[in-house]
Design a protein around this motif. Structure first.
Motif, PDB file in Angstrom:
ATOM      1  N   ASP A  46       0.823  -1.216   0.000  1.00 57.36           N
ATOM      2  CA  ASP A  46       0.000   0.000   0.000  1.00 57.36           C
ATOM      3  C   ASP A  46       0.856   1.265   0.000  1.00 57.36           C
ATOM      4  OD1 ASP A  46      -2.618  -1.331   2.198  1.00 57.36           O
ATOM      5  OD2 ASP A  46      -2.474  -1.294   0.012  1.00 57.36           O
ATOM      6  N   VAL A  47       1.953   1.217   0.753  1.00 58.11           N
ATOM      7  CA  VAL A  47       2.749   2.430   0.953  1.00 58.11           C
ATOM      8  C   VAL A  47       3.702   2.717  -0.202  1.00 58.11           C
ATOM      9  CG1 VAL A  47       4.563   3.484   2.377  1.00 58.11           C
ATOM     10  CG2 VAL A  47       2.642   2.329   3.459  1.00 58.11           C
ATOM     11  N   TRP A  48       4.395   1.674  -0.661  1.00 55.43           N
ATOM     12  CA  TRP A  48       5.416   1.880  -1.659  1.00 55.43           C
ATOM     13  C   TRP A  48       4.959   1.430  -3.033  1.00 55.43           C
ATOM     14  CZ3 TRP A  48       6.967   0.483   3.364  1.00 55.43           C
ATOM     15  CH2 TRP A  48       7.881   1.373   3.970  1.00 55.43           C
ATOM     16  N   LYS A  49       5.109   2.312  -4.022  1.00 51.96           N
ATOM     17  CA  LYS A  49       4.743   1.948  -5.390  1.00 51.96           C
ATOM     18  C   LYS A  49       5.866   1.046  -5.941  1.00 51.96           C
ATOM     19  CE  LYS A  49       1.309   3.833  -4.379  1.00 51.96           C
ATOM     20  NZ  LYS A  49       0.308   2.856  -3.876  1.00 51.96           N
ATOM     21  N   GLY A  50       5.867   0.822  -7.221  1.00 51.45           N
ATOM     22  CA  GLY A  50       6.887  -0.053  -7.797  1.00 51.45           C
ATOM     23  C   GLY A  50       6.269  -1.415  -8.079  1.00 51.45           C
ATOM     24  N   VAL A  51       7.059  -2.453  -7.946  1.00 53.58           N
ATOM     25  CA  VAL A  51       6.592  -3.809  -8.253  1.00 53.58           C
ATOM     26  C   VAL A  51       5.379  -4.145  -7.374  1.00 53.58           C
ATOM     27  CG1 VAL A  51       7.217  -6.249  -8.196  1.00 53.58           C
ATOM     28  CG2 VAL A  51       8.927  -4.545  -8.879  1.00 53.58           C
ATOM     29  N   PRO A  52       4.249  -4.517  -7.985  1.00 56.14           N
ATOM     30  CA  PRO A  52       3.063  -4.800  -7.165  1.00 56.14           C
ATOM     31  C   PRO A  52       3.160  -6.167  -6.486  1.00 56.14           C
ATOM     32  CG  PRO A  52       2.567  -5.117  -9.492  1.00 56.14           C
ATOM     33  CD  PRO A  52       3.983  -4.655  -9.427  1.00 56.14           C
ATOM     34  N   VAL A  53       2.702  -6.227  -5.243  1.00 55.33           N
ATOM     35  CA  VAL A  53       2.688  -7.481  -4.503  1.00 55.33           C
ATOM     36  C   VAL A  53       1.301  -8.134  -4.586  1.00 55.33           C
ATOM     37  CG1 VAL A  53       3.043  -8.533  -2.228  1.00 55.33           C
ATOM     38  CG2 VAL A  53       4.490  -6.648  -2.956  1.00 55.33           C
ATOM     39  N   LEU A  54       0.272  -7.288  -4.644  1.00 48.73           N
ATOM     40  CA  LEU A  54      -1.084  -7.795  -4.844  1.00 48.73           C
ATOM     41  C   LEU A  54      -1.543  -7.443  -6.245  1.00 48.73           C
ATOM     42  CD1 LEU A  54      -1.144  -7.527  -1.534  1.00 48.73           C
ATOM     43  CD2 LEU A  54      -3.570  -7.877  -1.943  1.00 48.73           C
ATOM     44  N   PRO A  55      -2.462  -8.267  -6.810  1.00 46.90           N
ATOM     45  CA  PRO A  55      -3.010  -7.918  -8.126  1.00 46.90           C
ATOM     46  C   PRO A  55      -3.771  -6.588  -8.066  1.00 46.90           C
ATOM     47  CG  PRO A  55      -3.617 -10.166  -7.486  1.00 46.90           C
ATOM     48  CD  PRO A  55      -3.025  -9.525  -6.289  1.00 46.90           C
ATOM     49  N   GLN A  56      -3.881  -5.931  -9.214  1.00 41.61           N
ATOM     50  CA  GLN A  56      -4.605  -4.664  -9.278  1.00 41.61           C
ATOM     51  C   GLN A  56      -6.118  -4.895  -9.293  1.00 41.61           C
ATOM     52  OE1 GLN A  56      -2.938  -1.520  -9.288  1.00 41.61           O
ATOM     53  NE2 GLN A  56      -1.412  -2.994  -8.640  1.00 41.61           N
ATOM     54  N   ASP A  57      -6.524  -5.910 -10.059  1.00 36.97           N
ATOM     55  CA  ASP A  57      -7.940  -6.209 -10.208  1.00 36.97           C
ATOM     56  C   ASP A  57      -8.558  -6.633  -8.872  1.00 36.97           C
ATOM     57  OD1 ASP A  57      -9.834  -8.909 -10.848  1.00 36.97           O
ATOM     58  OD2 ASP A  57     -10.333  -7.082 -11.959  1.00 36.97           O
ATOM     59  N   ALA A  58      -9.729  -6.054  -8.550  1.00 40.40           N
ATOM     60  CA  ALA A  58     -10.339  -6.298  -7.247  1.00 40.40           C
ATOM     61  C   ALA A  58     -10.638  -7.779  -7.019  1.00 40.40           C
ATOM     62  CB  ALA A  58     -11.629  -5.470  -7.108  1.00 40.40           C
ATOM     63  N   TYR A  59     -11.111  -8.484  -8.068  1.00 43.09           N
ATOM     64  CA  TYR A  59     -11.435  -9.897  -7.902  1.00 43.09           C
ATOM     65  C   TYR A  59     -10.166 -10.720  -7.709  1.00 43.09           C
ATOM     66  CZ  TYR A  59     -13.377 -14.513  -8.438  1.00 43.09           C
ATOM     67  OH  TYR A  59     -13.730 -15.825  -8.216  1.00 43.09           O
ATOM     68  N   GLU A  60      -9.157 -10.447  -8.536  1.00 50.65           N
ATOM     69  CA  GLU A  60      -7.891 -11.185  -8.402  1.00 50.65           C
ATOM     70  C   GLU A  60      -7.248 -10.914  -7.040  1.00 50.65           C
ATOM     71  OE1 GLU A  60      -6.861 -13.596 -10.311  1.00 50.65           O
ATOM     72  OE2 GLU A  60      -8.681 -13.238 -11.503  1.00 50.65           O
ATOM     73  N   LYS A  61      -7.404  -9.675  -6.555  1.00 51.57           N
ATOM     74  CA  LYS A  61      -6.885  -9.319  -5.241  1.00 51.57           C
ATOM     75  C   LYS A  61      -7.560 -10.170  -4.169  1.00 51.57           C
ATOM     76  CE  LYS A  61      -6.099  -4.891  -4.797  1.00 51.57           C
ATOM     77  NZ  LYS A  61      -6.062  -3.453  -4.419  1.00 51.57           N
ATOM     78  N   ALA A  62      -8.875 -10.311  -4.276  1.00 53.66           N
ATOM     79  CA  ALA A  62      -9.616 -11.128  -3.312  1.00 53.66           C
ATOM     80  C   ALA A  62      -9.162 -12.582  -3.374  1.00 53.66           C
ATOM     81  CB  ALA A  62     -11.115 -11.026  -3.569  1.00 53.66           C
ATOM     82  N   GLN A  63      -8.935 -13.077  -4.578  1.00 50.18           N
ATOM     83  CA  GLN A  63      -8.466 -14.457  -4.721  1.00 50.18           C
ATOM     84  C   GLN A  63      -7.095 -14.641  -4.073  1.00 50.18           C
ATOM     85  OE1 GLN A  63     -11.577 -15.350  -5.327  1.00 50.18           O
ATOM     86  NE2 GLN A  63     -10.605 -17.126  -6.230  1.00 50.18           N
ATOM     87  N   ALA A  64      -6.214 -13.663  -4.265  1.00 47.39           N
ATOM     88  CA  ALA A  64      -4.884 -13.737  -3.657  1.00 47.39           C
ATOM     89  C   ALA A  64      -4.999 -13.757  -2.131  1.00 47.39           C
ATOM     90  CB  ALA A  64      -4.027 -12.556  -4.114  1.00 47.39           C
ATOM     91  N   ARG A  65      -5.858 -12.899  -1.592  1.00 44.36           N
ATOM     92  CA  ARG A  65      -6.049 -12.872  -0.137  1.00 44.36           C
ATOM     93  C   ARG A  65      -6.630 -14.198   0.338  1.00 44.36           C
ATOM     94  NH1 ARG A  65      -8.371  -6.882  -0.439  1.00 44.36           N
ATOM     95  NH2 ARG A  65      -6.442  -5.738  -0.003  1.00 44.36           N
ATOM     96  N   PHE A  66      -7.562 -14.766  -0.432  1.00 44.96           N
ATOM     97  CA  PHE A  66      -8.161 -16.049  -0.077  1.00 44.96           C
ATOM     98  C   PHE A  66      -7.085 -17.120   0.056  1.00 44.96           C
ATOM     99  CE2 PHE A  66     -11.263 -19.391   0.137  1.00 44.96           C
ATOM    100  CZ  PHE A  66     -10.649 -20.461  -0.495  1.00 44.96           C
ATOM    101  N   TRP A  67      -6.212 -17.217  -0.948  1.00 47.17           N
ATOM    102  CA  TRP A  67      -5.195 -18.264  -0.937  1.00 47.17           C
ATOM    103  C   TRP A  67      -4.141 -18.035   0.137  1.00 47.17           C
ATOM    104  CZ3 TRP A  67      -6.322 -22.735  -2.545  1.00 47.17           C
ATOM    105  CH2 TRP A  67      -7.206 -22.912  -3.625  1.00 47.17           C
ATOM    106  N   ALA A  68      -3.779 -16.779   0.370  1.00 50.15           N
ATOM    107  CA  ALA A  68      -2.811 -16.474   1.425  1.00 50.15           C
ATOM    108  C   ALA A  68      -3.396 -16.896   2.780  1.00 50.15           C
ATOM    109  CB  ALA A  68      -2.469 -14.986   1.424  1.00 50.15           C
TER     110      ALA A  68
END
Lengths: 217, 217
Positions: free
Chosen positions: A76-98
């Motif tokens: 959230d704080v630092w831009k650059g290489v993204p750690v979470l997907p940008q897309d809201a659904y893909e982000k939710a899927q990543a959080r689900f699996w983590a």
């Protein structure tokens, strides 16, 4: 004013490794403050009074605890290489699996280690690992994040490196290559990433740790 | 094209309540699909093959599982009333407390309930609740989110409403008013929010549920 970033941790911790990987992905300069877990510093107890655990990230004097909360904060704080997907659904899927890795996978794997590879316990761990194997199969990519690592890969750090050391230390097998070819391949790719590799402890040290902690069934 | 939003759940679930509160906060229209957990629908098993649990949100045919993952998804996908703080540090703190509630608080409370208020189990639950009491004290505000509810309040839904019903059903006391005046006050404020109140099932139904499930020590 330059950012002051401190990471309280121990070099052998897979949870600390999650954070160092995220920091390195973003190219953040940080100071590692090594804790002696048998004699926790006053700072650590001040910064994480609820859990009294590492890792703790302290950013300009403000502490954040819980490895995956820290990783999301870094994203959230630092831009650059993204750690979470940008897309809201893909982000939710990543959080689900983590979350799945932390809530289901890791406890099942820890039990196999603690039980010295007892058959039923290993079978239960396999059940959980199968979901990750399927996920990699479906995606057909190098990482859970696709061509690059993301939150899920980072969450699965223990599986990539620590698990193999534990297996060797105790003469057990949980992540067999024939049952889990995709995860096995993923593990090799993951620890070869520069941002991961740089923060890994030597394997023999980990094997030594598991032998000492859980050896002599 | 209008959004199609379905929520798979059952009305008495505190986890489903987390999601309906978030949906109500954003003013999202949704269809509630009531599941019979003793006879799960083919849809539920298709949408949540890993956990086979409710709640599951299905947005335009795409499923999201795990209540707090769903709540964050709702906040990401729809603008309007914010559920997470905007400030990245405050956001991390909110995630920390929500995780604490799920990982430490709620399990300890469940143990106190399933152990019928056994002294040690209650003491451990109260140890965890004390952290939340302190947090409300420090903030000195109506909700964990300040003047308005946020992710943490939503995560603590069970404490606000279900816990009291369990205590009544089993004749036990965990959340005593003298020990936890701030949380007690918070509970009343939280369940009075329209977005929460609209979907709470009658208290007697929950009391009856706990009596049937855990009664007759």
């Amino acid at each position: 004013m330059a950012d002051e970033v401190k990471l309280y941790g121990v070099p052998g911790s897979p949870y600390v490794s999650r954070v160092t990987t995220a920091l390195k992905l973003k190219g953040i300069n940080y100071e590692l403050v090594v804790e002696d877990l048998s004699n926790k510093s006053a700072d650590l107890l001040k910064y994480n009074p609820v859990h009294k655990k590492i890792p703790v990230l302290v950013h300009n004097g403000k502490p954040i605890s819980e490895s995956l909360v820290i990783v999301e904060y870094i994203d959230d704080v630092w831009k650059g290489v993204p750690v979470l997907p940008q897309d809201a659904y893909e982000k939710a899927q990543a959080r689900f699996w983590a979350k799945f890795i932390d809530d289901k996978c890791m406890p099942a794997i820890f039990k196999t280690i603690g039980s010295h590879g007892q058959e039923q316990v290993v079978a239960e761990a396999h059940e959980q690992l199968q979901f990750l194997e399927n996920e990699l199969n479906v995606k057909g990519k190098k990482f859970f994040g696709g061509d690059n690592i993301n939150l899920v890969d980072i969450a699965a750090t223990f599986i990539a490196y620590w698990l193999g050391a534990a297996e060797e230390a105790l003469g057990i097998k949980v992540l067999s290559k024939d049952k889990f070819p995709k995860i096995t391949e993923w593990g090799g790719n993951y620890i070869n990433c520069q941002v991961v590799k740089e923060g890994l402890p030597p394997r023999d040290a980990l094997v030594g740790f598991f032998k000492k902690r859980f050896g002599n069934a």
